[in-house]
Scaffold this motif. Structure first.
Motif, PDB file in Angstrom:
ATOM      1  N   LYS A 292       0.857  -1.176   0.000  1.00  0.00           N
ATOM      2  CA  LYS A 292       0.000   0.000   0.000  1.00  0.00           C
ATOM      3  C   LYS A 292       0.897   1.231   0.000  1.00  0.00           C
ATOM      4  CE  LYS A 292      -3.679  -2.549   0.778  1.00  0.00           C
ATOM      5  NZ  LYS A 292      -4.255  -3.059  -0.474  1.00  0.00           N
ATOM      6  N   VAL A 293       0.313   2.372  -0.343  1.00  0.00           N
ATOM      7  CA  VAL A 293       1.107   3.595  -0.234  1.00  0.00           C
ATOM      8  C   VAL A 293       0.540   4.497   0.848  1.00  0.00           C
ATOM      9  CG1 VAL A 293       2.064   3.587  -2.564  1.00  0.00           C
ATOM     10  CG2 VAL A 293      -0.172   4.615  -2.167  1.00  0.00           C
ATOM     11  N   LEU A 294       1.442   5.072   1.592  1.00  0.00           N
ATOM     12  CA  LEU A 294       1.075   6.025   2.631  1.00  0.00           C
ATOM     13  C   LEU A 294       1.625   7.383   2.225  1.00  0.00           C
ATOM     14  CD1 LEU A 294       2.026   4.138   5.913  1.00  0.00           C
ATOM     15  CD2 LEU A 294      -0.256   4.425   4.954  1.00  0.00           C
ATOM     16  N   GLN A 295       0.904   8.426   2.528  1.00  0.00           N
ATOM     17  CA  GLN A 295       1.392   9.770   2.251  1.00  0.00           C
ATOM     18  C   GLN A 295       2.610  10.038   3.132  1.00  0.00           C
ATOM     19  OE1 GLN A 295      -0.573  10.789  -0.163  1.00  0.00           O
ATOM     20  NE2 GLN A 295       0.813  12.490  -0.636  1.00  0.00           N
ATOM     21  N   ALA A 296       3.731  10.414   2.519  1.00  0.00           N
ATOM     22  CA  ALA A 296       4.934  10.655   3.311  1.00  0.00           C
ATOM     23  C   ALA A 296       5.282  12.135   3.332  1.00  0.00           C
ATOM     24  CB  ALA A 296       6.106   9.867   2.753  1.00  0.00           C
ATOM     25  N   GLY A 297       4.435  12.929   2.794  1.00  0.00           N
ATOM     26  CA  GLY A 297       4.709  14.355   2.690  1.00  0.00           C
ATOM     27  C   GLY A 297       3.978  14.828   1.456  1.00  0.00           C
ATOM     28  N   GLU A 298       4.058  16.102   1.188  1.00  0.00           N
ATOM     29  CA  GLU A 298       3.366  16.614   0.023  1.00  0.00           C
ATOM     30  C   GLU A 298       3.928  15.960  -1.233  1.00  0.00           C
ATOM     31  OE1 GLU A 298       2.307  20.767  -2.237  1.00  0.00           O
ATOM     32  OE2 GLU A 298       3.914  20.721  -0.764  1.00  0.00           O
ATOM     33  N   ARG A 299       3.083  15.359  -2.034  1.00  0.00           N
ATOM     34  CA  ARG A 299       3.464  14.699  -3.287  1.00  0.00           C
ATOM     35  C   ARG A 299       4.466  13.553  -3.106  1.00  0.00           C
ATOM     36  NH1 ARG A 299       4.712  19.792  -7.196  1.00  0.00           N
ATOM     37  NH2 ARG A 299       2.930  21.041  -6.607  1.00  0.00           N
ATOM     38  N   LEU A 300       4.527  12.992  -1.928  1.00  0.00           N
ATOM     39  CA  LEU A 300       5.450  11.877  -1.702  1.00  0.00           C
ATOM     40  C   LEU A 300       4.673  10.732  -1.072  1.00  0.00           C
ATOM     41  CD1 LEU A 300       8.871  12.880  -0.147  1.00  0.00           C
ATOM     42  CD2 LEU A 300       8.428  11.743  -2.303  1.00  0.00           C
ATOM     43  N   VAL A 301       4.978   9.514  -1.524  1.00  0.00           N
ATOM     44  CA  VAL A 301       4.348   8.367  -0.877  1.00  0.00           C
ATOM     45  C   VAL A 301       5.418   7.375  -0.453  1.00  0.00           C
ATOM     46  CG1 VAL A 301       2.091   8.487  -1.985  1.00  0.00           C
ATOM     47  CG2 VAL A 301       3.959   7.296  -3.137  1.00  0.00           C
ATOM     48  N   GLU A 302       5.150   6.683   0.634  1.00  0.00           N
ATOM     49  CA  GLU A 302       6.067   5.637   1.059  1.00  0.00           C
ATOM     50  C   GLU A 302       5.303   4.319   1.138  1.00  0.00           C
ATOM     51  OE1 GLU A 302       6.850   7.128   5.274  1.00  0.00           O
ATOM     52  OE2 GLU A 302       6.544   4.985   5.572  1.00  0.00           O
ATOM     53  N   PRO A 303       6.021   3.194   0.930  1.00  0.00           N
ATOM     54  CA  PRO A 303       5.325   1.912   0.927  1.00  0.00           C
ATOM     55  C   PRO A 303       4.950   1.428   2.324  1.00  0.00           C
ATOM     56  CG  PRO A 303       7.666   1.622   0.496  1.00  0.00           C
ATOM     57  CD  PRO A 303       7.425   3.086   0.583  1.00  0.00           C
ATOM     58  N   HIS A 304       3.976   0.575   2.349  1.00  0.00           N
ATOM     59  CA  HIS A 304       3.538  -0.047   3.587  1.00  0.00           C
ATOM     60  C   HIS A 304       3.016  -1.427   3.226  1.00  0.00           C
ATOM     61  CE1 HIS A 304       1.295  -0.807   7.245  1.00  0.00           C
ATOM     62  NE2 HIS A 304       0.230  -1.010   6.504  1.00  0.00           N
ATOM     63  N   VAL A 305       3.488  -2.468   3.915  1.00  0.00           N
ATOM     64  CA  VAL A 305       3.114  -3.835   3.534  1.00  0.00           C
ATOM     65  C   VAL A 305       1.857  -4.286   4.259  1.00  0.00           C
ATOM     66  CG1 VAL A 305       3.894  -6.232   3.377  1.00  0.00           C
ATOM     67  CG2 VAL A 305       5.556  -4.374   3.209  1.00  0.00           C
ATOM     68  N   ASP A 306       0.872  -4.737   3.492  1.00  0.00           N
ATOM     69  CA  ASP A 306      -0.301  -5.375   4.071  1.00  0.00           C
ATOM     70  C   ASP A 306      -0.023  -6.885   4.089  1.00  0.00           C
ATOM     71  OD1 ASP A 306      -2.693  -6.550   4.661  1.00  0.00           O
ATOM     72  OD2 ASP A 306      -3.893  -5.310   3.302  1.00  0.00           O
ATOM     73  N   ASP A 307       0.367  -7.382   5.263  1.00  0.00           N
ATOM     74  CA  ASP A 307       0.800  -8.775   5.395  1.00  0.00           C
ATOM     75  C   ASP A 307      -0.212  -9.772   4.842  1.00  0.00           C
ATOM     76  OD1 ASP A 307       2.938  -7.667   6.597  1.00  0.00           O
ATOM     77  OD2 ASP A 307       2.663  -8.606   8.571  1.00  0.00           O
ATOM     78  N   ALA A 308      -1.488  -9.492   5.025  1.00  0.00           N
ATOM     79  CA  ALA A 308      -2.520 -10.450   4.641  1.00  0.00           C
ATOM     80  C   ALA A 308      -2.500 -10.721   3.138  1.00  0.00           C
ATOM     81  CB  ALA A 308      -3.890  -9.929   5.059  1.00  0.00           C
ATOM     82  N   LEU A 309      -2.088  -9.718   2.347  1.00  0.00           N
ATOM     83  CA  LEU A 309      -2.115  -9.859   0.884  1.00  0.00           C
ATOM     84  C   LEU A 309      -0.795 -10.338   0.309  1.00  0.00           C
ATOM     85  CD1 LEU A 309      -4.025  -6.581  -0.053  1.00  0.00           C
ATOM     86  CD2 LEU A 309      -4.841  -8.903  -0.455  1.00  0.00           C
ATOM     87  N   CYS A 310       0.269 -10.218   1.092  1.00  0.00           N
ATOM     88  CA  CYS A 310       1.611 -10.513   0.564  1.00  0.00           C
ATOM     89  C   CYS A 310       1.802 -12.011   0.349  1.00  0.00           C
ATOM     90  CB  CYS A 310       2.673  -9.990   1.527  1.00  0.00           C
ATOM     91  SG  CYS A 310       4.352 -10.296   0.948  1.00  0.00           S
ATOM     92  N   ILE A 311       2.355 -12.365  -0.827  1.00  0.00           N
ATOM     93  CA  ILE A 311       2.630 -13.777  -1.107  1.00  0.00           C
ATOM     94  C   ILE A 311       4.141 -14.048  -1.149  1.00  0.00           C
ATOM     95  CG2 ILE A 311       0.452 -14.248  -2.295  1.00  0.00           C
ATOM     96  CD1 ILE A 311       1.980 -13.900  -4.966  1.00  0.00           C
ATOM     97  N   GLY A 312       4.934 -13.021  -0.978  1.00  0.00           N
ATOM     98  CA  GLY A 312       6.389 -13.226  -0.954  1.00  0.00           C
ATOM     99  C   GLY A 312       6.980 -13.544  -2.306  1.00  0.00           C
ATOM    100  N   CYS A 313       6.405 -12.976  -3.376  1.00  0.00           N
ATOM    101  CA  CYS A 313       6.895 -13.280  -4.725  1.00  0.00           C
ATOM    102  C   CYS A 313       8.244 -12.624  -4.996  1.00  0.00           C
ATOM    103  CB  CYS A 313       5.893 -12.841  -5.779  1.00  0.00           C
ATOM    104  SG  CYS A 313       5.764 -11.046  -5.946  1.00  0.00           S
ATOM    105  N   GLY A 314       8.565 -11.616  -4.191  1.00  0.00           N
ATOM    106  CA  GLY A 314       9.889 -11.005  -4.320  1.00  0.00           C
ATOM    107  C   GLY A 314       9.967  -9.855  -5.308  1.00  0.00           C
TER     108      GLY A 314
END
Lengths: 305, 508
Positions: free
Chosen positions: B442-464
């Motif tokens: 998922k993306v989280l707002q990290a500042g104006e016009r900036l996003v940082e990632p955030h992992v939703d464990d339930a959806l992750c399959i570890g594909c790499g």
């Protein structure tokens, strides 16, 4: 032949950097655009290939961009192993029609490639683009081999001082950029023509790690395509740039054509419903004078089918 | 003399199978259909045995057919189906062009039982010992790690030449840099094998090879076998001199059926036409069987078994603590299950389209040596691909239906925030989010016009995909933490369909 040509070009480029590599026929044409020619054609309401025919005619025909016996590169977005209905890649019918019109304009050979994010053979195949391009007579080339990429310096760049660029970009006479309009989850929220150029370089990691927006603007400033054709037939609204299912897409049935990569991105951003001023790489492209965001200053032809 | 064609038949069958199997491993552009590849590798003895033990009916069928064939016809498996056996025959053929080869009868060495017992003793703890000597897997490693790179280099050299002349007719293929550990072990094994072939012919098959030894128990009482007619034999000894398994004692005119691989070379060498391949009754079988010479053997068995058992002690260490270093592909169930079944034949490595599957060297300890793992720094697992499951002959990677594979979690993405470009440089990136096929990122707002990632464990399959795409070096800002036991992830949210967006007027 091509490699030799490339080497010669590189040497020329090394001596007179700006003239050797970046002054291409498209820029000469740009100078003439003020004399009544259409700068940007926007069309809606038809199938991709039908809209393309009408739009390119409005632009003055493909002959304006492709001259007899020229080598043409058509660079669609083939980034993902996804079928056409997911709109993660450029629509194959559009790619096919562009190639046909290049040959009709007298092109000697048309090449198609991308450097996909997903496994390249599957992306080429499942996007439908490989088959469509071959059917239209184009040569489909791998973008997943480092030996095809040659290091080039970008003298005016702020962040991307050098890049390994695919030889087809370096030695084709005409470069036609065919992106698809999509939501992208990075800060710009949108990917169109300028961002599509990430698919002609080898080392994208550098871009991501060193101010992505600046790198996109730097590259577009040095490798301006002669023509940009934005596929907005089916667009990705959510979960871009690859989407999960068809539900991430919306049928918009539109297309934009322009030799100005900044104008076309500006128009497409507005079409998408975002403010172009909020997309950093577009504003950078405008201040670099790669192109213009001022759509009132250019000659736009709007059409509805 | 009438049976002259038997050798030719053996050579033809062996070559067809060998070429087909080599093609499975060397196909670098996915020309050959996967189901064909899967069938081609599915007839191997020890992999099928492992697969059958997991309750897979088709593999059980293969086992029964192979055992019946051996019982009926002798060890034709070793001559016509075992790729390492055929490779030895080809080697011999080449050597013979330069050197006159002469074999002589030798008493059967009981070393083969020593090796078999050693392998048997280690099996409850590790497949590592078996994997080092299992013939088909040895062949797979030679083909994948030594021959295939050469084929790709040749292809790329040609592609470069064509490119110079302005043609893109030959497609260059990216090959990842060689893994010296794997290459080294494979080179050593192959060199030893060549030396053995030069000195003693098919000695490997009758002393080291566990499949050979198991089959020798059956072929001992095979119905059809090579026989020397004492009436016609003139005692010239040419049969024994040409027998690459050294199993013909021409002095007593006997052929050791436990070691004979029915290559039929002797038959064509015999000037008297005294050798034939025919049905043998019980009495004839008793007469013909060579009596093993037991003098040197008991001690040797004891020595080999005890020395190798001691040497292999470190291998027997439990693997679960090590497994965290290397994820197993979807379909493996768990890293432990995978390590219990994989003979490291590299079939999956050769078909993996992205090259994310790489042979381990010491990532999983001795037990997991050469067994593949997911090398996410090299590439990532294609979301719509199940190729590895289609070819695995041992059932170490089961073939999952695509929709099941797409929710099989083999690891989980861990975000190291302080290293992320967005945090450290305050510039945009989201390469990971762009590559994530399930949108677990998922993306989280990290500042104006900036996003940082955030992992939703339930959806992750570890594909790499995220780890591969992350541009941060040397340590990436997002990495996959492998799971020992694979889990089921939540299916991605497919959303609701968006209505058509008709353009009434352009907004510019």
């Amino acid at each position: 032949m091509q490699r030799r040509e490339f080497i010669t070009k590189s040497i020329v480029g090394g001596l007179g950097l700006m003239t050797g590599l970046t002054l291409k026929p498209g820029q000469l044409l740009l100078a003439k655009d003020s004399q009544g020619l259409v700068d940007l054609a926007a069309i809606s309401g038809g199938e991709p290939e039908v809209m393309f025919r009408a739009a390119i005619d409005a632009m003055g025909g493909m002959k304006r961009f492709v001259k007899g016996n020229q080598k043409v590169l058509v660079k669609p977005n083939i980034g993902w192993d996804a079928p056409p209905e997911r709109a993660a890649n450029t629509h194959p019918s559009l790619v096919m029609e562009i190639i046909k019109s290049c040959y009709e304009a007298g092109a000697k050979e048309v090449f198609v490639f991308d450097n996909p994010c997903d496994e390249w053979t599957r992306s080429y195949k499942n996007s439908g683009i490989e088959a469509a391009a071959k059917e239209a007579g184009a040569t489909v080339v791998s973008g997943k081999n480092e030996s095809y990429y040659h290091e080039v310096e970008l003298p005016r760049a702020k962040s991307l001082k050098k890049a390994k660029v695919h030889e087809l970009v370096l030695n084709s006479d005409v470069f036609i950029n065919v992106p698809i309009l999509k939501n992208h989850r990075f800060g710009g929220q949108i990917t169109i023509a300028m961002k599509n150029l990430m698919g002609v370089v080898w080392d994208r990691d550098y871009w991501h790690a060193n101010d992505l927006h600046q790198c996109i603007a730097d590259f577009a400033d040095h490798f301006k395509p002669h023509l940009n054709i934005v596929d907005a037939y089916r667009i990705i609204r959510t979960n871009g740039p690859q989407g999960i299912s068809v539900n991430d897409t919306a049928l918009m049935k539109a297309q934009l054509i322009s030799p100005d990569i900044v104008s076309v991105d500006t128009a497409a951003t507005k079409l998408f419903g975002l403010d172009p001023a909020s997309v950093s790489y577009i504003t950078k492209g405008h201040s670099n004078k790669t192109g213009t965001m001022d759509l009132d200053s250019i000659n736009i032809k709007r059409m509805k089918l | 003399m009438k049976q002259r064609g038997l050798k030719q038949l053996r050579v033809i069958v062996a070559l067809i199978y060998f070429i087909g199997l080599s093609a499975v491993f060397l196909d670098y552009r996915e020309w050959i259909p996967l189901d064909w590849k899967g069938n081609w590798v599915a007839v191997q003895f020890l992999p099928s045995l492992i697969h059958a033990m997991t309750g897979y009916a088709a593999a059980l069928g293969t086992m029964i057919v192979l055992i019946l064939l051996t019982f009926l016809l002798g060890r034709i498996y070793c001559s016509a189906i075992c790729p390492l056996g055929i490779l030895q025959d080809l080697t011999l053929r080449i050597i013979r062009r330069f050197k006159r080869m002469k074999f002589r009868y030798r008493a059967p060495s009981l070393m083969r039982y020593g090796v078999l017992v050693t392998v048997g003793l280690t099996l409850p703890f590790t497949l590592g010992v078996l994997n080092l000597i299992e013939p088909y897997s040895q062949f797979g490693r030679i083909a994948t790690h030594l021959v295939k790179p050469a084929v790709i280099q040749l292809n790329n050299a040609l592609a470069g030449l064509f490119d110079w002349f302005g043609s893109y007719a030959i497609v260059p293929v990216s090959s990842s840099s060689p893994r010296w550990g794997t290459v080294g072990i494979t080179v050593i094994f192959w060199s030893v094998l060549i030396i053995l072939v030069i000195r003693r012919g098919r000695i490997f098959c009758n002393t080291v090879c566990p499949a050979g030894t198991v089959l020798s128990f059956i072929s001992r009482s095979s119905r059809f076998r090579i026989r020397i007619d004492p009436e016609r034999c003139n005692g010239c000894g040419r049969c024994g001199g040409n027998c690459k398994t050294e199993c013909i004692d021409s002095k007593i005119r006997s052929v050791d059926a436990s070691r004979c691989i029915v290559c039929c070379n002797c038959m064509n060498e015999c000037p008297a036409g005294a050798i034939s391949y025919r049905f043998s009754g019980l009495k004839q079988r008793r007469l013909a069987s060579g009596k093993p010479n037991l003098v040197d053997s008991a001690r040797r068995v004891f020595l080999i078994t005890s020395v190798s058992s001691v040497a292999l002690l470190p291998a027997v260490a439990p693997g679960s603590s090590i497994s965290s270093f290397a994820a197993a592909p979807p379909g493996a169930g768990s890293v432990d299950d995978f390590m219990d079944k994989c003979t490291a034949c590299q079939a999956c490595v050769s078909v993996c389209p992205t090259g994310v599957l790489k042979p381990a060297f010491l990532q999983r300890g001795f037990s997991g040596m050469m067994q593949p793992y997911m090398a996410f720094q090299q590439n990532f697992c294609n979301y719509s691909c199940t190729s590895c499951g289609e070819v695995c002959p041992t059932g170490a990677i089961r073939l999952l239906p695509l929709e099941k594979k797409q929710v099989t979690r083999i690891g989980i993405a861990r975000f190291h925030r302080e290293q992320c470009v967005v945090i450290s440089k305050y510039t945009d990136c989201i390469a990971c989010g762009e590559h994530c096929p399930t949108k677990a990122l998922k993306v989280l707002q990290a500042g104006e016009r900036l996003v940082e990632p955030h992992v939703d464990d339930a959806l992750c399959i570890g594909c790499g995909a995220c780890e591969y795409a992350c541009p941060v070096r040397p340590r990436r800002a997002i990495t996959i933490e492998p799971l020992n036991r694979h889990e089921q992830a939540k299916p991605p949210d497919r959303g609701k369909s968006v209505p058509e967006e008709t353009i009434t007027e352009f907004p510019f």
